[in-house]
Scaffold this motif. Structure first.
Motif, mmCIF file in Angstrom:
data_model
loop_
_atom_site.group_PDB
_atom_site.id
_atom_site.type_symbol
_atom_site.label_atom_id
_atom_site.label_comp_id
_atom_site.label_asym_id
_atom_site.label_seq_id
_atom_site.Cartn_x
_atom_site.Cartn_y
_atom_site.Cartn_z
ATOM 1 N N ASN A 1 8.423 16.912 39.990
ATOM 2 C CA ASN A 1 7.556 18.082 39.979
ATOM 3 C C ASN A 1 6.732 18.111 38.693
ATOM 4 O O ASN A 1 7.299 18.160 37.598
ATOM 5 N N PHE A 2 5.406 18.084 38.835
ATOM 6 C CA PHE A 2 4.520 18.180 37.675
ATOM 7 C C PHE A 2 4.136 19.639 37.518
ATOM 8 O O PHE A 2 3.378 20.187 38.311
ATOM 9 N N LEU A 3 4.732 20.280 36.515
ATOM 10 C CA LEU A 3 4.669 21.731 36.409
ATOM 11 C C LEU A 3 3.912 22.261 35.202
ATOM 12 O O LEU A 3 3.567 23.426 35.171
ATOM 13 N N SER A 4 3.690 21.447 34.220
ATOM 14 C CA SER A 4 3.123 21.947 32.971
ATOM 15 C C SER A 4 2.101 20.960 32.424
ATOM 16 O O SER A 4 2.204 19.749 32.656
ATOM 17 N N ARG A 5 1.143 21.513 31.706
ATOM 18 C CA ARG A 5 0.082 20.678 31.121
ATOM 19 C C ARG A 5 -0.174 21.082 29.678
ATOM 20 O O ARG A 5 0.031 22.232 29.294
ATOM 21 N N ARG A 6 -0.667 20.116 28.923
ATOM 22 C CA ARG A 6 -1.069 20.366 27.533
ATOM 23 C C ARG A 6 -2.365 19.628 27.251
ATOM 24 O O ARG A 6 -2.598 18.537 27.771
ATOM 25 N N LEU A 7 -3.164 20.224 26.383
ATOM 26 C CA LEU A 7 -4.400 19.620 25.917
ATOM 27 C C LEU A 7 -4.118 18.904 24.605
ATOM 28 O O LEU A 7 -3.533 19.491 23.689
ATOM 29 N N VAL A 8 -4.500 17.645 24.492
ATOM 30 C CA VAL A 8 -4.302 16.888 23.258
ATOM 31 C C VAL A 8 -5.367 17.330 22.258
ATOM 32 O O VAL A 8 -6.566 17.181 22.494
ATOM 33 N N VAL B 1 -2.593 16.238 29.439
ATOM 34 C CA VAL B 1 -1.404 15.523 29.890
ATOM 35 C C VAL B 1 -0.532 16.492 30.676
ATOM 36 O O VAL B 1 -0.515 17.688 30.398
ATOM 37 N N GLU B 2 0.165 15.956 31.680
ATOM 38 C CA GLU B 2 1.049 16.797 32.479
ATOM 39 C C GLU B 2 2.445 16.206 32.485
ATOM 40 O O GLU B 2 2.621 14.995 32.326
ATOM 41 N N PHE B 3 3.415 17.088 32.671
ATOM 42 C CA PHE B 3 4.826 16.736 32.555
ATOM 43 C C PHE B 3 5.494 16.849 33.914
ATOM 44 O O PHE B 3 5.521 17.927 34.507
ATOM 45 N N GLY B 4 6.013 15.728 34.386
ATOM 46 C CA GLY B 4 6.772 15.723 35.628
ATOM 47 C C GLY B 4 8.243 15.655 35.296
ATOM 48 O O GLY B 4 8.669 14.856 34.461
ATOM 49 N N LEU B 5 9.011 16.540 35.918
ATOM 50 C CA LEU B 5 10.434 16.602 35.635
ATOM 51 C C LEU B 5 11.227 16.614 36.922
ATOM 52 O O LEU B 5 10.783 17.171 37.931
ATOM 53 N N GLY B 6 12.402 15.993 36.867
ATOM 54 C CA GLY B 6 13.297 15.985 38.011
ATOM 55 C C GLY B 6 14.732 15.918 37.552
ATOM 56 O O GLY B 6 15.029 15.398 36.476
ATOM 57 N N VAL B 7 15.616 16.468 38.373
ATOM 58 C CA VAL B 7 17.045 16.449 38.072
ATOM 59 C C VAL B 7 17.608 15.110 38.523
ATOM 60 O O VAL B 7 17.452 14.711 39.671
ATOM 61 N N LYS B 8 18.251 14.437 37.610
ATOM 62 C CA LYS B 8 18.877 13.150 37.898
ATOM 63 C C LYS B 8 20.347 13.341 38.274
ATOM 64 O O LYS B 8 20.859 12.668 39.154
ATOM 65 N N ALA B 9 21.008 14.269 37.577
ATOM 66 C CA ALA B 9 22.433 14.531 37.824
ATOM 67 C C ALA B 9 22.798 15.915 37.303
ATOM 68 O O ALA B 9 22.097 16.469 36.454
ATOM 69 N N ALA B 10 23.889 16.425 37.828
ATOM 70 C CA ALA B 10 24.425 17.701 37.339
ATOM 71 C C ALA B 10 25.924 17.551 37.168
ATOM 72 O O ALA B 10 26.621 17.148 38.095
ATOM 73 N N GLY B 11 26.382 17.841 35.965
ATOM 74 C CA GLY B 11 27.813 17.845 35.691
ATOM 75 C C GLY B 11 28.315 19.273 35.695
ATOM 76 O O GLY B 11 27.571 20.211 35.983
ATOM 77 N N LYS B 12 29.563 19.453 35.334
ATOM 78 C CA LYS B 12 30.157 20.797 35.302
ATOM 79 C C LYS B 12 29.460 21.693 34.276
ATOM 80 O O LYS B 12 29.173 22.857 34.540
ATOM 81 N N THR B 13 29.152 21.136 33.108
ATOM 82 C CA THR B 13 28.512 21.926 32.045
ATOM 83 C C THR B 13 27.145 21.376 31.658
ATOM 84 O O THR B 13 26.480 21.936 30.788
ATOM 85 N N SER B 14 26.721 20.277 32.296
ATOM 86 C CA SER B 14 25.489 19.614 31.871
ATOM 87 C C SER B 14 24.513 19.407 33.027
ATOM 88 O O SER B 14 24.884 19.507 34.197
#
Length: 132
Positions: free
Chosen positions: A2-9, A66-79
């Motif tokens: 998901n590309f959710l955020s952008r910044r101007l350099v 520039v835009e930031f794409g983020l995704g969940v790779k794994a989920a632990g009990k506390t992480s």
């Protein structure tokens, strides 16, 4: 991803060679990843534990968005473990990839790890609106 955020350099984001400073992009990645993780877990008491492999693929310059794409790779009990791809908004060329970004959910009073109560399946099911 998901590309959710952008910044101007901006000029103060540049290194001596006139391209986006690596330290600045890492600062942005940590901040953007925190925001994403906090939203996914609906929790704000998170700390960065680890950022794994970082690969700089291409440069960004003053005036680039520039835009930031983020995704969940794994989920632990506390992480929660994320992957982040930074790319040029216009060209879609990858600028940087940061893999294995780990945040730990902590108790705000004791600062000890605290279960966040979400599974990878729960997090994958979250629908996210992306900007146009």
């Amino acid at each position: 991803m998901n590309f959710l955020s952008r910044r101007l350099v901006m000029p103060n984001d540049l290194n001596f060679a006139g391209s986006l400073f690596g330290g600045r992009i890492l600062e942005w990645i940590d901040e953007e990843a925190y925001i994403y993780a906090a939203c996914q877990l609906d929790a704000k008491s998170l700390v960065t534990k680890h950022i794994g492999a970082i690969s700089f693929e291409s440069s960004a310059y003053q005036g680039d968005v520039v835009e930031f794409g983020l995704g969940v790779k794994a989920a632990g009990k506390t992480s929660i473990t994320l992957t982040c791809v930074v790319r040029n908004k216009q060209t879609k060329q990858t600028i940087c990839v940061a893999d294995d970004i780990v945040f730990v959910h902590i108790d705000p009073n004791t600062r000890k790890p605290l279960a966040h109560g979400k599974t990878k399946q729960d997090l994958d099911a979250i629908k996210i609106e992306t900007p146009a």
